[in-house]
Scaffold this motif. Structure first.
Motif, mmCIF file in Angstrom:
data_model
loop_
_atom_site.group_PDB
_atom_site.id
_atom_site.type_symbol
_atom_site.label_atom_id
_atom_site.label_comp_id
_atom_site.label_asym_id
_atom_site.label_seq_id
_atom_site.Cartn_x
_atom_site.Cartn_y
_atom_site.Cartn_z
ATOM 1 N N GLY A 182 -6.264 16.300 -1.216
ATOM 2 C CA GLY A 182 -5.383 15.775 -0.177
ATOM 3 C C GLY A 182 -4.722 14.478 -0.591
ATOM 4 O O GLY A 182 -4.602 14.154 -1.770
ATOM 5 N N LYS A 183 -4.299 13.714 0.401
ATOM 6 C CA LYS A 183 -3.545 12.497 0.140
ATOM 7 C C LYS A 183 -4.459 11.352 -0.265
ATOM 8 O O LYS A 183 -5.672 11.393 -0.085
ATOM 9 C CB LYS A 183 -2.727 12.131 1.375
ATOM 10 N N GLY A 184 -3.833 10.307 -0.821
ATOM 11 C CA GLY A 184 -4.564 9.125 -1.225
ATOM 12 C C GLY A 184 -3.677 7.899 -1.154
ATOM 13 O O GLY A 184 -2.446 8.008 -1.187
ATOM 14 N N VAL A 185 -4.295 6.731 -1.051
ATOM 15 C CA VAL A 185 -3.567 5.464 -0.952
ATOM 16 C C VAL A 185 -3.930 4.561 -2.120
ATOM 17 O O VAL A 185 -5.106 4.352 -2.420
ATOM 18 C CB VAL A 185 -3.880 4.744 0.380
ATOM 19 N N LEU A 186 -2.919 4.060 -2.806
ATOM 20 C CA LEU A 186 -3.051 3.074 -3.875
ATOM 21 C C LEU A 186 -2.645 1.700 -3.364
ATOM 22 O O LEU A 186 -1.773 1.576 -2.491
ATOM 23 C CB LEU A 186 -2.115 3.394 -5.037
ATOM 24 N N LEU A 187 -3.250 0.662 -3.929
ATOM 25 C CA LEU A 187 -2.656 -0.667 -3.838
ATOM 26 C C LEU A 187 -1.580 -0.701 -4.908
ATOM 27 O O LEU A 187 -1.867 -0.818 -6.097
ATOM 28 C CB LEU A 187 -3.694 -1.758 -4.065
ATOM 29 N N GLY A 188 -0.316 -0.554 -4.492
ATOM 30 C CA GLY A 188 0.774 -0.395 -5.437
ATOM 31 C C GLY A 188 1.366 -1.680 -5.953
ATOM 32 O O GLY A 188 2.183 -1.660 -6.879
ATOM 33 N N GLY A 195 0.834 -1.192 0.000
ATOM 34 C CA GLY A 195 0.000 0.000 0.000
ATOM 35 C C GLY A 195 0.871 1.246 0.000
ATOM 36 O O GLY A 195 1.818 1.343 0.784
ATOM 37 N N LEU A 196 0.582 2.182 -0.879
ATOM 38 C CA LEU A 196 1.402 3.384 -1.031
ATOM 39 C C LEU A 196 0.544 4.632 -0.843
ATOM 40 O O LEU A 196 -0.466 4.803 -1.540
ATOM 41 C CB LEU A 196 2.040 3.419 -2.433
ATOM 42 N N GLN A 197 0.939 5.487 0.096
ATOM 43 C CA GLN A 197 0.252 6.767 0.262
ATOM 44 C C GLN A 197 1.013 7.854 -0.484
ATOM 45 O O GLN A 197 2.243 7.956 -0.386
ATOM 46 C CB GLN A 197 0.127 7.149 1.733
ATOM 47 N N PRO A 227 7.826 9.192 -7.774
ATOM 48 C CA PRO A 227 8.936 9.654 -6.911
ATOM 49 C C PRO A 227 8.638 10.975 -6.215
ATOM 50 O O PRO A 227 8.937 11.134 -5.016
ATOM 51 C CB PRO A 227 10.110 9.788 -7.892
ATOM 52 N N LYS A 228 8.059 11.906 -6.915
ATOM 53 C CA LYS A 228 7.792 13.224 -6.339
ATOM 54 C C LYS A 228 6.665 13.188 -5.327
ATOM 55 O O LYS A 228 6.708 13.893 -4.300
ATOM 56 C CB LYS A 228 7.460 14.215 -7.456
ATOM 57 N N GLU A 229 5.643 12.365 -5.563
ATOM 58 C CA GLU A 229 4.436 12.421 -4.760
ATOM 59 C C GLU A 229 4.397 11.407 -3.616
ATOM 60 O O GLU A 229 3.524 11.467 -2.761
ATOM 61 C CB GLU A 229 3.202 12.196 -5.652
ATOM 62 N N PHE A 230 5.350 10.459 -3.557
ATOM 63 C CA PHE A 230 5.293 9.411 -2.530
ATOM 64 C C PHE A 230 5.426 9.979 -1.127
ATOM 65 O O PHE A 230 6.213 10.873 -0.864
ATOM 66 C CB PHE A 230 6.396 8.377 -2.768
ATOM 67 N N ASP A 231 4.637 9.408 -0.211
ATOM 68 C CA ASP A 231 4.632 9.844 1.188
ATOM 69 C C ASP A 231 5.097 8.730 2.125
ATOM 70 O O ASP A 231 6.091 8.869 2.816
ATOM 71 C CB ASP A 231 3.223 10.314 1.567
ATOM 72 N N ASN A 232 4.381 7.620 2.174
ATOM 73 C CA ASN A 232 4.798 6.476 2.999
ATOM 74 C C ASN A 232 4.060 5.231 2.523
ATOM 75 O O ASN A 232 3.150 5.311 1.690
ATOM 76 C CB ASN A 232 4.542 6.730 4.488
#
Length: 526
Positions: free
Chosen positions: A404-410, A365-367, A445-450
């Motif tokens: 705002g932020k969002g989470v993908l199943l990466g 999971g990638l936020q 790369p630019k938008e990744f949070d955690n």
């Protein structure tokens, strides 16, 4: 090639879940057998049942047995109910085998489902319990024509919109069929009247022009998308897009991703619980309350002619032994765990437990700092497929336009790739998912949070994703696994013909407790 040989190849290369989907498509498998809520009748006075495991099978069994009047107690390894029915949210902590601990940093309201993530409309059992327990559902988007199909070997590694690949593949095939029909090569198979109908249908299905050609123009662009979309005023004239050549479409192998939404288990409408799949387990937990003993690690199971006793220890205070006893036992522990626990059952059940390995799977999971897939790419829900190890990227089917932020199943990884990712640290899995995902979405790369990365073979409560039956193992051991052994009966997705689905756990539990009740009632009147 026979259908059986085809299914065996699918099972070897893609796993039993995909093989089941293929079985459904070939008419070898049916929808859930669930028809109506179970009515056990009244439990014999004073009868008790010990349920091992508070996954979906254990929760369903405990709920229905309690409703019938049995004295029920549930032992659960985790500090929560649900088992693989699990949602990771901000503030959660997860420690896998090997000691790696992850602290979920997702923002409030955002989540990832490491286990099941969708509910088919024909899985009537699990949907019944959602309704019974007041779990609100929303639509899960399986197929999005604006998502991507991606191959590292096709179209110079550039992702292509699902709709474009689908339209071009379908159009070129329709053109070939139309040419064959016009050349009177179907005379022996199709009547003249039916050939005319076939040609008419091919024009519609493949967006062919008046000459039965799949070519650049209004018809094809209305399927695959325009180079410039229609608009208003003097600047509103659309510009048609150029279809891919048939050879390029075939060479890319992107057509492999087209039928996913046609598979029986993936056909619309699919659902998801509002707030994450784990909401179902939480609802059962509220209903069952103190019947569930959490942090209880079962270490041995013993039975005799009078009942069943489980030895366990409290994982928050290890070393101290406890026991729980009942007249009967419904054991829903995964076979990968149960096979390591001493239990006095017969040879047939013991061999069945040992015969079934568990599939490897990894979810990441990638936020991200913003929902760029919506803002930049206009993708709202659905799944992008790639030939890279990450396999797919699933976009959230909720929170559209929220900002705002969002989470993908990466990543949702299977097979040998999952083994490789399992050997990595969680941080390395996340980094690899980012590297591969950025080939589709350069914003990564630019938008990744955690992020969070769950490798199911390192999950201490399952040691794998789901039971991976082979055709031979099911023929040799399935019935023995499901039969009563003394006062013990097994239940779970592993004891079903719906492997890897929660519906398998539900129907397995209902079948097991139905047989348990008949035995208990017969014993009480004997």
């Amino acid at each position: 090639m026979t259908r059986r040989q085809l299914l065996r190849m699918i099972g070897m290369t893609a796993g039993s879940a995909t093989m089941y989907q293929a079985m459904s498509g070939l008419g070898f498998a049916a929808q859930s057998p669930y028809k109506a809520p179970i009515k056990l009748g009244q439990a014999p006075k004073g009868s008790s049942v010990l349920v091992l495991g508070a996954g979906i099978a254990g929760l369903v069994a405990a709920y229905e047995l309690r409703e019938a009047g049995y004295k029920v107690q549930v032992l659960e390894y985790n500090a929560r109910a649900g088992g693989r029915n699990w949602t990771l949210r901000g503030g959660d902590t997860y420690t896998e085998l090997g000691g790696a601990t992850q602290h979920c940093g997702f923002d409030k309201g955002l989540y990832i489902n490491p286990g099941p993530w969708r509910l088919p409309y024909h899985h009537h059992g699990i949907l019944h319990y959602c309704k019974q327990l007041g779990v609100p559902l929303e639509a899960f988007v399986q197929v999005n024509y604006n998502a991507y199909l991606h191959s590292t070997k096709g179209f110079d590694g550039k992702p292509q919109r699902f709709r474009a690949v689908k339209a071009d593949y379908q159009g070129h095939v329709a053109e070939l069929l139309a040419k064959t029909t016009q050349a009177n090569q179907l005379d022996a198979l199709v009547s003249k009247e039916d050939q005319e109908k076939l040609l008419h249908s091919l024009r519609s299905w493949g967006a062919l022009d008046k000459n039965y050609a799949y070519a650049k123009g209004e018809l094809s662009s209305n399927r695959r998308g325009y180079e410039k979309d229609p608009g208003g005023g003097l600047s509103g004239h659309p510009i048609a897009s150029e279809p891919f050549a048939l050879k390029d479409v075939l060479d890319s192998r992107l057509w492999q991703g087209l039928p996913v939404g046609d598979n029986y288990e993936m056909q619309t409408t699919l659902f998801q619980p509002v707030g994450g799949m784990g909401v179902i387990g939480q609802a059962f937990a509220r209903e069952l309350g103190p019947l569930i003993r959490y942090n209880a690690k079962v270490t041995a199971i013993q039975q005799d002619e009078r009942g069943v006793t489980a030895m366990y220890e409290d994982t928050t205070a290890p070393g101290v032994k406890h026991t729980a006893s009942a007249d009967w036992c419904v054991c829903t522990l995964p076979l990968s765990i149960l096979g390591q626990i001493p239990m006095n059952v017969g040879q047939a059940m013991a061999e069945a437990i040992a015969a079934v390995p568990y599939a490897a799977a990894v979810k990441v999971g990638l936020q991200f700092k913003r929902r760029f897939w919506e803002e930049d790419d206009q993708i709202y829900g659905g799944i992008t497929y790639t030939d890279q190890a990450i396999t797919n990227i699933s976009y959230p089917s909720t929170g559209y336009f929220s900002g705002g932020k969002g989470v993908l199943l990466g990543a949702y990884i299977w097979g040998l790739d999952a083994m490789e990712f399992t050997a990595m640290s969680p941080a390395e899995r996340i980094q690899r998912a980012l590297e591969q995902g950025s080939k589709i979405h350069p914003q990564y790369p630019k938008e990744f949070d955690n992020g969070m990365a769950v490798a199911w073979h390192r999950s201490p409560f399952t040691l794998g994703c789901f039971a991976q039956w082979s055709e031979q193992a099911r023929a040799d051991h399935y019935d023995n696994l499901c039969q009563f052994d003394g006062r013990i009966v097994l239940a779970g997705e592993h004891a079903s013909c719906l492997p890897a689905w929660q519906e398998g756990a539900v129907t397995s539990a209902l079948d097991a407790i139905g047989r348990l009740h008949r035995r208990a009632a017969a014993g009480a009147t004997a």
